[in-house]
Design an enzyme around this catalytic site. Structure first.
Site, PDB file in Angstrom:
ATOM      1  N   MET A 330      28.088  35.003  28.531  1.00  0.00           N
ATOM      2  CA  MET A 330      29.081  34.226  29.261  1.00  0.00           C
ATOM      3  C   MET A 330      28.424  33.235  30.216  1.00  0.00           C
ATOM      4  O   MET A 330      28.806  32.069  30.273  1.00  0.00           O
ATOM      5  CB  MET A 330      30.024  35.153  30.019  1.00  0.00           C
ATOM      6  CG  MET A 330      30.828  36.094  29.136  1.00  0.00           C
ATOM      7  SD  MET A 330      31.792  35.245  27.866  1.00  0.00           S
ATOM      8  CE  MET A 330      32.918  34.282  28.875  1.00  0.00           C
ATOM      9  N   VAL A 406      28.227  38.716  35.651  1.00  0.00           N
ATOM     10  CA  VAL A 406      27.434  39.893  35.289  1.00  0.00           C
ATOM     11  C   VAL A 406      28.330  40.893  34.560  1.00  0.00           C
ATOM     12  O   VAL A 406      29.519  40.670  34.365  1.00  0.00           O
ATOM     13  CB  VAL A 406      26.778  40.533  36.530  1.00  0.00           C
ATOM     14  CG1 VAL A 406      25.880  39.523  37.227  1.00  0.00           C
ATOM     15  CG2 VAL A 406      27.824  41.087  37.502  1.00  0.00           C
ATOM     16  N   GLU A 408      30.685  44.031  33.371  1.00  0.00           N
ATOM     17  CA  GLU A 408      31.945  44.507  33.937  1.00  0.00           C
ATOM     18  C   GLU A 408      31.760  45.855  34.639  1.00  0.00           C
ATOM     19  O   GLU A 408      32.256  46.889  34.174  1.00  0.00           O
ATOM     20  CB  GLU A 408      33.001  44.638  32.830  1.00  0.00           C
ATOM     21  CG  GLU A 408      33.453  43.328  32.227  1.00  0.00           C
ATOM     22  CD  GLU A 408      34.464  42.603  33.108  1.00  0.00           C
ATOM     23  OE1 GLU A 408      35.667  42.807  32.949  1.00  0.00           O
ATOM     24  OE2 GLU A 408      34.014  41.836  33.980  1.00  0.00           O
ATOM     25  N   LYS A 413      28.998  44.067  40.423  1.00  0.00           N
ATOM     26  CA  LYS A 413      29.631  42.831  40.863  1.00  0.00           C
ATOM     27  C   LYS A 413      29.671  42.759  42.392  1.00  0.00           C
ATOM     28  O   LYS A 413      29.454  41.696  42.980  1.00  0.00           O
ATOM     29  CB  LYS A 413      31.042  42.714  40.277  1.00  0.00           C
ATOM     30  CG  LYS A 413      31.073  42.399  38.781  1.00  0.00           C
ATOM     31  CD  LYS A 413      32.506  42.312  38.269  1.00  0.00           C
ATOM     32  CE  LYS A 413      32.544  41.936  36.784  1.00  0.00           C
ATOM     33  NZ  LYS A 413      32.150  40.543  36.527  1.00  0.00           N
ATOM     34  N   SER A 435      37.311  39.920  32.749  1.00  0.00           N
ATOM     35  CA  SER A 435      38.459  39.887  31.849  1.00  0.00           C
ATOM     36  C   SER A 435      39.487  40.957  32.172  1.00  0.00           C
ATOM     37  O   SER A 435      40.608  40.912  31.661  1.00  0.00           O
ATOM     38  CB  SER A 435      37.990  40.053  30.397  1.00  0.00           C
ATOM     39  OG  SER A 435      37.297  41.277  30.232  1.00  0.00           O
ATOM     40  N   HIS A 456      38.405  33.472  34.530  1.00  0.00           N
ATOM     41  CA  HIS A 456      38.147  34.196  33.284  1.00  0.00           C
ATOM     42  C   HIS A 456      37.916  33.205  32.152  1.00  0.00           C
ATOM     43  O   HIS A 456      38.834  32.558  31.670  1.00  0.00           O
ATOM     44  CB  HIS A 456      39.340  35.113  32.977  1.00  0.00           C
ATOM     45  CG  HIS A 456      39.234  35.824  31.669  1.00  0.00           C
ATOM     46  ND1 HIS A 456      40.348  36.295  30.993  1.00  0.00           N
ATOM     47  CD2 HIS A 456      38.167  36.144  30.891  1.00  0.00           C
ATOM     48  CE1 HIS A 456      39.966  36.878  29.870  1.00  0.00           C
ATOM     49  NE2 HIS A 456      38.655  36.791  29.779  1.00  0.00           N
ATOM     50  N   TYR A 662      46.339  29.808  23.280  1.00  0.00           N
ATOM     51  CA  TYR A 662      44.947  29.358  23.350  1.00  0.00           C
ATOM     52  C   TYR A 662      43.970  30.443  23.783  1.00  0.00           C
ATOM     53  O   TYR A 662      42.760  30.272  23.607  1.00  0.00           O
ATOM     54  CB  TYR A 662      44.840  28.158  24.307  1.00  0.00           C
ATOM     55  CG  TYR A 662      45.462  26.902  23.754  1.00  0.00           C
ATOM     56  CD1 TYR A 662      44.704  25.992  23.034  1.00  0.00           C
ATOM     57  CD2 TYR A 662      46.815  26.623  23.940  1.00  0.00           C
ATOM     58  CE1 TYR A 662      45.267  24.838  22.520  1.00  0.00           C
ATOM     59  CE2 TYR A 662      47.398  25.479  23.421  1.00  0.00           C
ATOM     60  CZ  TYR A 662      46.616  24.584  22.716  1.00  0.00           C
ATOM     61  OH  TYR A 662      47.180  23.444  22.202  1.00  0.00           O
TER      62      TYR A 662
END
Length: 723
Positions: A330, A406, A408, A413, A435, A456, A662
């Site tokens: 990510m 970083v 989850e 975090k 997420s 996100h 989307y």
């Protein structure tokens, strides 16, 4: 001397050339009632003109012509109103037919976008000259809205280019830049500036005084590439429906109807073909698919893009330097998207090697862009020069945005947030790319929670257009506005939601995977489960999706949620979580990237169901109606979306529809999971009442998870729909 005719400026010069400059009420020229009145009167005047030598069609707006009036199209109901719509169609087509039959050359001077109806006007001219600039686009987007070009676009494009070249233009909805339109034959010449358009058009008229007859009105005209009797055309028409079905799965009527009209165009005379085209549009405009697509892919999409979810009283901002914590999948994608947009990037990881690896990802993506002709070596160097890879947090000093990307894990975090927040510039924003984890909980590690927000991203970042912005309980409007502006700055489509476990997209997406697992546990053949997911219009089946997400990640997320004491439908207490744990603990099946999950994967890219899945779950005696399977997979997501709206997780219907299309991959025919409820048809009913009836059936047979949320009853009782 000039005169205004219902927004059309009519001017005849000393050479006998009339310039019609379209300057209708409102921001754009559109094919509405004013247009119909103006064009009809202009043609009456042109027909009566003496010493007329030519006509130029131009625009006073930034766009040449925006196309049909979608509000008007959306309002056409099924039934008696279709005849009235035919009359409107005739009122549009007749003047264009008169225009191209004038005894003098007619030229379109295209200064900006000419889409749909705008392009159809241009095709009724003898010659088309366009300004060569980046903002000019030409094409037929109607198919993406569930429609077909109904003002002669299908017929004229085929007669001008031939069937083989015309079909991709008509059926794919692609928008062509000026040079592409010239190459395709949709325009005839380009000029550098808008000021040169009308003079160039007049010059062409003077040089070609006899070029007043359209090719299809000339004696002996034949459609380029062959007519219906040509073996090549016969073969094309024979295979096209199967190819189209493979792409649309039979869920979108517009491409099918375009093909049908195209086939008829090849077999009848020009004017008969125009009438057939009108019937095709009259049918499509009343379909639920068209109303869904117009509502979401035009009105609501534009609403989202224009910043309807952004606080209005805050000045626009731009990020100049962004710090990214974590150079994994990510983080490296966020770095690329930011650097490509001209933003300086500090990409950090625990080691220089890991950070440099993340920077190399941008180099590989730029190499691909260069190979495709979409970038140059100089642009690659510029992008890479903006990305600084480091393992030193101090280099983040002065960043006006830091994005934490970083793993989850709440503790991890929190730690990187505490370690890096001091390096933010004054008034800077600290964002987490998560997420599922609640933003308000993560913000506890931030000294200024009002400056903390969720951003996100979706994977792969460089391809996925959506960003889900999540506000915690203390997130300020200023922070939200800055995050929204950053999303638009890097070319993304931002929706805004409130805090919740899984927010909107992951929460709803989780129900699709969970329902797939439930069907599996009930004994259904896994091949059928995935097939039904695709048949309802999802990109891939739920079991395939779970393998891509990985059972391993599902279990890790579930464990994180349990540790936080929060629960939901994302894998912590779901059927899917139980299946994932069984596959991992008892069989070592962690997902595609962990040696295989529901499927086994071969080196050549092929896959097949893991045989053990049949031993564990399959019961050949279990048979469910295919429609029930499809509705279960779809309605779970729709019901969950409605709950998100009811609970205030979704701030608007538009955000819900655009987010589902989307970010989740909602079937395009639905117009989004909330829009689908407005037009759903069942048991002789349409809309919310029909949706309620089907939900009640599903709930009675399969469980309370299909029960109708209160917001549906409230909206129905108020006489409203989800808008």
């Amino acid at each position: 001397m000039s005169e205004s005719i219902h927004g059309f400026i009519y001017h005849k010069d000393a050479d006998g050339i009339v310039t019609i400059t379209m300057d209708m009420d409102g921001p754009v020229n559109a094919m509405n009632a004013q247009y119909r009145q103006a064009m009809a009167e202009v043609l009456r005047k042109l027909t009566a003109e003496r010493e007329l030598t030519g006509v130029v069609l131009a625009s006073a707006k930034k766009t040449f012509f925006a196309g049909g009036d979608l509000q008007e199209l959306c309002a056409v109901p099924r039934g008696g109103e279709e005849a009235q719509f035919h009359t409107i169609e005739d009122d549009i087509k007749a003047p264009l037919r008169q225009l191209e039959k004038l005894p003098v050359p007619v030229v379109a001077a295209i200064n900006g976008a000419a889409l749909g109806g705008g392009l159809e006007i241009c095709l009724a001219c003898n010659h088309r000259i366009a300004q060569d600039h980046p903002g000019l686009v030409i094409g037929f987007p109607e198919v993406t809205l569930g429609l077909l070009p109904g003002a002669g676009g299908v017929v004229r494009t085929i007669h001008m280019l031939g069937l083989e070249k015309a079909l991709p233009i008509l059926m794919e909805g692609k928008r062509m830049k000026a040079a592409q339109a010239l190459e395709a034959g949709m325009v005839d010449a380009l000029v550098p500036s808008a000021e040169e358009l009308v003079p160039a058009a007049k010059g062409w008229i003077k040089e070609n005084p006899q070029a007043a007859v359209q090719p299809w009105d000339q004696r002996g005209h034949r459609i380029p590439g062959g007519d219906v009797w040509s073996p090549a055309i016969t073969a094309l028409l024979a295979v096209a429906p199967a190819t189209n079905f493979q792409r649309t799965r039979g869920l979108l009527p517009a491409p099918e109807r375009i093909l049908a009209v195209a086939g008829d165009v090849m077999a009848v005379d020009f004017d008969t073909a125009l009438r057939i085209e009108s019937r095709g549009l009259a049918y499509l405009v009343t379909t639920p698919e068209a109303k869904n697509l117009i509502s979401s892919q035009f009105f609501q999409l534009n609403r989202v893009k224009s910043g309807a979810s952004r606080p209005r009283d805050i000045e626009p901002t731009a990020v100049t330097r962004v710090g990214i914590l974590g150079a994994g999948m990510m983080g490296q994608g966020i770095a690329y998207a930011s650097a490509r947009a001209g933003i300086k990037v500090v990409l950090t990881d625990t080691s220089i090697a890991a950070a440099e690896k993340g920077r190399t990802y941008s180099a590989r993506l730029m190499d691909k862009e260069i190979e495709r002709g979409r970038a140059t070596a100089a642009e690659k160097d510029a992008v890479l020069s903006r990305i600084r890879a480091t393992n030193d947090y101090a280099v983040l000093n002065g960043c006006d945005l830091i994005v934490e990307a970083v793993f989850e894990d709440v503790a991890l975090k929190a730690q990187v947030t505490r370690d890096t927040q001091k390096f933010l510039a004054a008034g800077g924003v600290f964002a987490t790319n998560t997420s599922t984890l609640p933003i308000t909980r993560l913000a506890e590690a931030c000294d200024s929670p009002e400056n903390y927000i969720g951003i996100h991203f979706f994977s792969p970042v460089e391809k996925m257009p959506l960003i889900e912005i999540i506000c915690g309980e203390q997130t300020s409007d200023t922070t939200l506005a800055k995050a929204f502006d950053y999303a638009r700055q890097i070319g993304k489509l931002p929706i805004v939601v409130n805090d919740s476990l899984g927010f909107f997209t992951s929460r709803v997406f989780g129900t699709y995977i969970d329902e797939g697992a439930r069907l599996l546990v009930e004994g259904l053949d896994p091949v059928v489960i995935d097939a039904m997911g695709k048949q309802v219009g999802m990109p891939v089946g739920p079991l395939t999706v779970q393998d891509e997400v990985s059972q391993k990640l599902t279990c890790e997320v579930a464990e994180t949620h349990r540790a936080m004491g929060v629960f939901g439908s994302l894998g912590d207490n779901s059927c899917n979580s139980a299946v994932a744990e069984t596959l991992i603990k008892d069989h070592g099946r962690g997902g595609r990237h962990h040696g295989g999950g529901y499927y086994e994967y071969a080196e050549d890219g092929s896959k097949h169901i893991w045989p053990g899945l049949y031993t564990l779950y399959h019961n050949p005696e279990v048979q469910l109606p295919h429609q029930d399977i499809k509705d279960r997979l779809l309605f779970r997501q729709v019901v969950e979306s409605l709950k998100c709206l009811q609970e205030g997780v979704l701030r608007s219907v538009a955000d819900g529809n655009i987010g589902s299309l989307y970010g989740i991959g909602a079937p395009s025919w639905t117009g989004g999971f909330l829009q689908m409820v407005n037009t759903y048809e069942f048991g002789g009913e349409t809309g919310l009442q029909a949706f309620i009836m089907r939900c009640e059936q599903l709930a009675e047979t399969y469980g309370d998870r299909f029960s109708v949320p209160d917001v549906v009853y409230e909206t129905l009782n108020a006489g409203k729909t989800f808008e």
